[in-house]
Design an enzyme around this catalytic site. Structure first.
Site, PDB file in Angstrom:
ATOM      1  N   LEU A 254       0.851  -1.204   0.000  1.00 12.98           N
ATOM      2  CA  LEU A 254       0.000   0.000   0.000  1.00 12.98           C
ATOM      3  C   LEU A 254       0.885   1.252   0.000  1.00 12.98           C
ATOM      4  O   LEU A 254       0.937   1.997   0.968  1.00 12.98           O
ATOM      5  CB  LEU A 254      -0.937  -0.011   1.222  1.00 12.98           C
ATOM      6  N   GLY A 255       1.584   1.450  -1.111  1.00 10.28           N
ATOM      7  CA  GLY A 255       2.408   2.646  -1.266  1.00 10.28           C
ATOM      8  C   GLY A 255       1.660   3.688  -2.071  1.00 10.28           C
ATOM      9  O   GLY A 255       0.427   3.758  -2.020  1.00 10.28           O
ATOM     10  N   ARG A 256       2.419   4.484  -2.829  1.00  3.24           N
ATOM     11  CA  ARG A 256       1.790   5.539  -3.635  1.00  3.24           C
ATOM     12  C   ARG A 256       0.767   4.937  -4.591  1.00  3.24           C
ATOM     13  O   ARG A 256      -0.397   5.368  -4.643  1.00  3.24           O
ATOM     14  CB  ARG A 256       2.872   6.293  -4.438  1.00  3.24           C
ATOM     15  N   ILE A 257       1.194   3.911  -5.356  1.00  2.00           N
ATOM     16  CA  ILE A 257       0.299   3.316  -6.356  1.00  2.00           C
ATOM     17  C   ILE A 257      -0.798   2.507  -5.668  1.00  2.00           C
ATOM     18  O   ILE A 257      -1.977   2.590  -6.044  1.00  2.00           O
ATOM     19  CB  ILE A 257       1.111   2.449  -7.345  1.00  2.00           C
TER      20      ILE A 257
ATOM     21  N   ARG B 275       4.769  -4.705   4.993  1.00  2.00           N
ATOM     22  CA  ARG B 275       5.638  -5.080   6.116  1.00  2.00           C
ATOM     23  C   ARG B 275       5.230  -4.360   7.392  1.00  2.00           C
ATOM     24  O   ARG B 275       5.625  -4.765   8.480  1.00  2.00           O
ATOM     25  CB  ARG B 275       7.093  -4.790   5.761  1.00  2.00           C
ATOM     26  N   SER B 276       4.456  -3.278   7.236  1.00  2.00           N
ATOM     27  CA  SER B 276       4.041  -2.550   8.444  1.00  2.00           C
ATOM     28  C   SER B 276       2.628  -1.993   8.281  1.00  2.00           C
ATOM     29  O   SER B 276       2.162  -1.747   7.159  1.00  2.00           O
ATOM     30  CB  SER B 276       5.029  -1.412   8.713  1.00  2.00           C
TER      31      SER B 276
ATOM     32  N   ILE C  95       0.276  -5.457 -11.150  1.00  2.00           N
ATOM     33  CA  ILE C  95       0.862  -4.344 -11.913  1.00  2.00           C
ATOM     34  C   ILE C  95       2.244  -3.997 -11.340  1.00  2.00           C
ATOM     35  O   ILE C  95       2.805  -2.968 -11.698  1.00  2.00           O
ATOM     36  CB  ILE C  95      -0.044  -3.086 -11.912  1.00  2.00           C
TER      37      ILE C  95
ATOM     38  N   ARG D 173       5.671  -6.161 -10.391  1.00  2.00           N
ATOM     39  CA  ARG D 173       6.766  -6.750 -11.153  1.00  2.00           C
ATOM     40  C   ARG D 173       6.462  -8.231 -11.339  1.00  2.00           C
ATOM     41  O   ARG D 173       5.942  -8.874 -10.419  1.00  2.00           O
ATOM     42  CB  ARG D 173       8.102  -6.631 -10.405  1.00  2.00           C
TER      43      ARG D 173
ATOM     44  N   ASP E  67      -0.126  -7.064 -15.853  1.00  2.00           N
ATOM     45  CA  ASP E  67       0.560  -6.088 -16.703  1.00  2.00           C
ATOM     46  C   ASP E  67       2.048  -6.391 -16.775  1.00  2.00           C
ATOM     47  O   ASP E  67       2.770  -5.777 -17.547  1.00  2.00           O
ATOM     48  CB  ASP E  67       0.353  -4.668 -16.127  1.00  2.00           C
TER      49      ASP E  67
ATOM     50  N   GLU F 207       9.907 -10.654 -19.296  1.00  2.00           N
ATOM     51  CA  GLU F 207       9.376  -9.789 -20.361  1.00  2.00           C
ATOM     52  C   GLU F 207      10.414  -9.558 -21.452  1.00  2.00           C
ATOM     53  O   GLU F 207      11.598  -9.436 -21.145  1.00  2.00           O
ATOM     54  CB  GLU F 207       8.953  -8.442 -19.758  1.00  2.00           C
TER      55      GLU F 207
ATOM     56  N   HIS G 293       2.934  -4.639 -20.238  1.00  2.00           N
ATOM     57  CA  HIS G 293       3.600  -3.713 -19.310  1.00  2.00           C
ATOM     58  C   HIS G 293       3.381  -2.249 -19.741  1.00  2.00           C
ATOM     59  O   HIS G 293       4.335  -1.527 -20.059  1.00  2.00           O
ATOM     60  CB  HIS G 293       5.104  -4.021 -19.206  1.00  2.00           C
TER      61      HIS G 293
HETATM   62  P1  NAP Z   1       6.087   2.764  -3.035  1.00  2.00           P
HETATM   63  O1  NAP Z   1       5.336   4.025  -2.799  1.00  2.00           O
HETATM   64  O2  NAP Z   1       7.472   2.634  -2.543  1.00  2.00           O
HETATM   65  O3  NAP Z   1       5.186   1.585  -2.415  1.00  2.00           O
HETATM   66  C1  NAP Z   1       5.636   0.282  -2.261  1.00  2.00           C
HETATM   67  C2  NAP Z   1       4.821  -0.372  -1.159  1.00  2.00           C
HETATM   68  O4  NAP Z   1       5.167  -1.760  -1.105  1.00  2.00           O
HETATM   69  C3  NAP Z   1       5.040   0.217   0.220  1.00  2.00           C
HETATM   70  O5  NAP Z   1       3.802   0.551   0.780  1.00  2.00           O
HETATM   71  C4  NAP Z   1       5.698  -0.897   1.027  1.00  2.00           C
HETATM   72  O6  NAP Z   1       5.155  -0.892   2.324  1.00  2.00           O
HETATM   73  C5  NAP Z   1       5.263  -2.146   0.259  1.00  2.00           C
HETATM   74  N1  NAP Z   1       6.228  -3.235   0.376  1.00  2.00           N
HETATM   75  C6  NAP Z   1       7.568  -3.190   0.312  1.00  2.00           C
HETATM   76  N2  NAP Z   1       8.085  -4.412   0.501  1.00  2.00           N
HETATM   77  C7  NAP Z   1       7.032  -5.244   0.688  1.00  2.00           C
HETATM   78  C8  NAP Z   1       6.913  -6.623   0.957  1.00  2.00           C
HETATM   79  N3  NAP Z   1       8.001  -7.398   1.076  1.00  2.00           N
HETATM   80  N4  NAP Z   1       5.677  -7.138   1.088  1.00  2.00           N
HETATM   81  C9  NAP Z   1       4.571  -6.373   0.984  1.00  2.00           C
HETATM   82  N5  NAP Z   1       4.632  -5.048   0.752  1.00  2.00           N
HETATM   83  C10 NAP Z   1       5.844  -4.495   0.610  1.00  2.00           C
HETATM   84  O7  NAP Z   1       6.140   2.422  -4.577  1.00  2.00           O
HETATM   85  P2  NAP Z   1       5.090   2.802  -5.719  1.00  2.00           P
HETATM   86  O8  NAP Z   1       5.461   4.111  -6.340  1.00  2.00           O
HETATM   87  O9  NAP Z   1       3.713   2.611  -5.200  1.00  2.00           O
HETATM   88  O10 NAP Z   1       5.448   1.657  -6.793  1.00  2.00           O
HETATM   89  C11 NAP Z   1       5.270   0.306  -6.455  1.00  2.00           C
HETATM   90  C12 NAP Z   1       5.821  -0.609  -7.540  1.00  2.00           C
HETATM   91  O11 NAP Z   1       4.970  -0.587  -8.675  1.00  2.00           O
HETATM   92  C13 NAP Z   1       7.185  -0.200  -8.115  1.00  2.00           C
HETATM   93  O12 NAP Z   1       8.259  -0.620  -7.283  1.00  2.00           O
HETATM   94  C14 NAP Z   1       7.197  -0.891  -9.460  1.00  2.00           C
HETATM   95  O13 NAP Z   1       7.812  -2.144  -9.391  1.00  2.00           O
HETATM   96  C15 NAP Z   1       5.707  -1.069  -9.789  1.00  2.00           C
HETATM   97  N6  NAP Z   1       5.349  -0.259 -10.972  1.00  2.00           N
HETATM   98  C16 NAP Z   1       4.818  -0.872 -12.069  1.00  2.00           C
HETATM   99  C17 NAP Z   1       4.480  -0.118 -13.187  1.00  2.00           C
HETATM  100  C18 NAP Z   1       3.873  -0.739 -14.407  1.00  2.00           C
HETATM  101  O14 NAP Z   1       4.008  -0.179 -15.493  1.00  2.00           O
HETATM  102  N7  NAP Z   1       3.175  -1.851 -14.310  1.00  2.00           N
HETATM  103  C19 NAP Z   1       4.715   1.257 -13.202  1.00  2.00           C
HETATM  104  C20 NAP Z   1       5.235   1.854 -12.056  1.00  2.00           C
HETATM  105  C21 NAP Z   1       5.548   1.090 -10.941  1.00  2.00           C
HETATM  106  P3  NAP Z   1       5.953  -1.454   3.586  1.00  2.00           P
HETATM  107  O15 NAP Z   1       7.284  -0.753   3.551  1.00  2.00           O
HETATM  108  O16 NAP Z   1       5.110  -1.121   4.761  1.00  2.00           O
HETATM  109  O17 NAP Z   1       6.072  -2.934   3.377  1.00  2.00           O
END
Ligand code: NAP
Length: 312
Positions: A152-155, A175-176, A229, A231, A255, A260, A278
């Site tokens: 539950l990050g930005r996306i 994780r938290s 969506i 990885r 996606d 890939e 993707h």
């Molecule tokens: P972000 O803001 O850093 O959010 C990542 C989230 O994942 C955090 O809330 C983190 O929370 C959680 N996380 C980290 N490790 C984890 C684990 N082991 N188990 C469960 N949750 C975990 O990143 P974002 O900007 O939302 O982007 C997320 C991902 O989307 C990117 O890293 C990228 O791989 C993917 N993405 C895909 C596309 C596409 O075209 N399909 C485009 C952009 C991004 P905690 O720290 O509390 O665990």
């Protein structure tokens, strides 16, 4: 300002390469036939690397670039960058967060709709002239259903807001626990068991490799759909294919894939999977913003001012 030598590790669009050429002497490692020869020729002078989110950069390559100062990733995911090694060697890393969040969340939300309402199958049905012979089968509503966001990050948050607008309930795993109103579920298997849609939005890399494995898919069960969506590496693709083939989960909307642009033939054959190439952040508007961040981060570094979006 004098142009600095840059190594280009990925196929990048013209609207990014043009400004890069203006400020750097770009060496195209990705398309080079003789990569070792290119490194022997220019490796000692390279000061920056530009790559995309899917590029995997081995330490063995970085060790051949003694003057490397910065790696700028055209994407938010930087699981292909050995960040610890970069930190230990004083190499800065930047990515392109935030500007792509809404588009990726739109893509996830679209995958939820396409899988629940079987919109791709319905489109094929009509094109094939099948409507003339009978109605398309009923699908499943979203309202009242539970979506579990993994990461539950930005996306992840942007996806949650969209799914709430469809009348869905939200829970999440990470994780938290966070300061949000949605329910936190500490066990991924328990979350999978509870939800109708398991939506993966966490980073890739070693820490999350095959987080979604056979056990999680079994917990998701026949009422459940997997959306990814994040990885390809986060999902055990072989286990997913088995689950889709045997109908032990209802479906999948993907996606991203493990290797890939190679997508296993067995997955392509799964009628209960909606597969996208993707394209999560793939709009003109967002890619232009991502390109601007890549260029401006490099410019900031070589002007000695603060990076816009540093990873380290
Ligand atoms: P972000 O803001 O850093 O959010 C990542 C989230 O994942 C955090 O809330 C983190 O929370 C959680 N996380 C980290 N490790 C984890 C684990 N082991 N188990 C469960 N949750 C975990 O990143 P974002 O900007 O939302 O982007 C997320 C991902 O989307 C990117 O890293 C990228 O791989 C993917 N993405 C895909 C596309 C596409 O075209 N399909 C485009 C952009 C991004 P905690 O720290 O509390 O665990």
């Amino acid at each position: 300002m004098e142009k600095t030598p840059a190594l280009i590790l990925a196929p990048l669009p013209d609207f990014l390469m043009q400004p890069l050429h203006s400020a750097h002497v770009c060496h195209d490692y990705f398309h080079a036939q003789d990569k070792a020869g290119l490194l022997a020729q220019v490796g000692a002078e390279i000061r920056s690397i530009v790559m995309n989110g899917g590029t995997v950069t081995p330490v063995a390559l970085l060790e051949q670039l003694p003057k490397l100062e910065i790696m700028s990733v055209f994407g938010v995911g930087y699981d292909g960058v050995p960040v610890d090694w970069c930190q230990a060697h004083g190499i800065r890393v930047t990515n392109t967060p935030d500007v792509l969040t809404e588009d990726v969340a739109d893509t996830a939300s679209a995958l939820v709709l396409m899988t629940s309402r079987r919109l791709i199958a319905a489109n094929r049905f009509l094109h094939a002239g099948a409507w003339l012979k009978g109605a398309f089968p009923l699908a499943h509503a979203l309202r009242g259903k539970l979506a579990g966001i993994v990461g539950l990050g930005r996306i992840g948050k942007a996806i949650a807001h969209r799914l709430e607008a469809h009348g869905m309930r939200i829970a999440y795993h990470g994780r938290s626990k966070q300061d949000v109103s949605w329910e936190y579920v500490g066990s991924l298997t328990a979350l999978a068991q509870a939800v109708d849609f398991l939506v993966v939005a966490c980073p890739g890399g070693a820490d999350t490799k095959h987080l979604i494995n056979a056990e999680v898919l079994a917990a998701l069960g026949v009422k459940g759909t997997l959306i990814n969506i994040a990885r390809g590496s986060v999902v055990d693709e072989a286990a997913l294919i088995t689950a889709l083939q045997h109908g032990t989960i209802r479906g999948a909307g993907l996606d991203v894939f493990e290797n890939e642009p190679q997508v296993p033939e067995a997955l392509l054959q799964c009628e209960n999977a909606v597969l996208l190439p993707h394209l999560g952040s793939g709009t003109h508007e967002t890619r232009a913003e991502m390109a601007r961040l890549v260029v401006e981060n490099l410019a900031a570094h070589f002007s000695g001012v603060a990076l816009l979006t540093p990873v380290c």
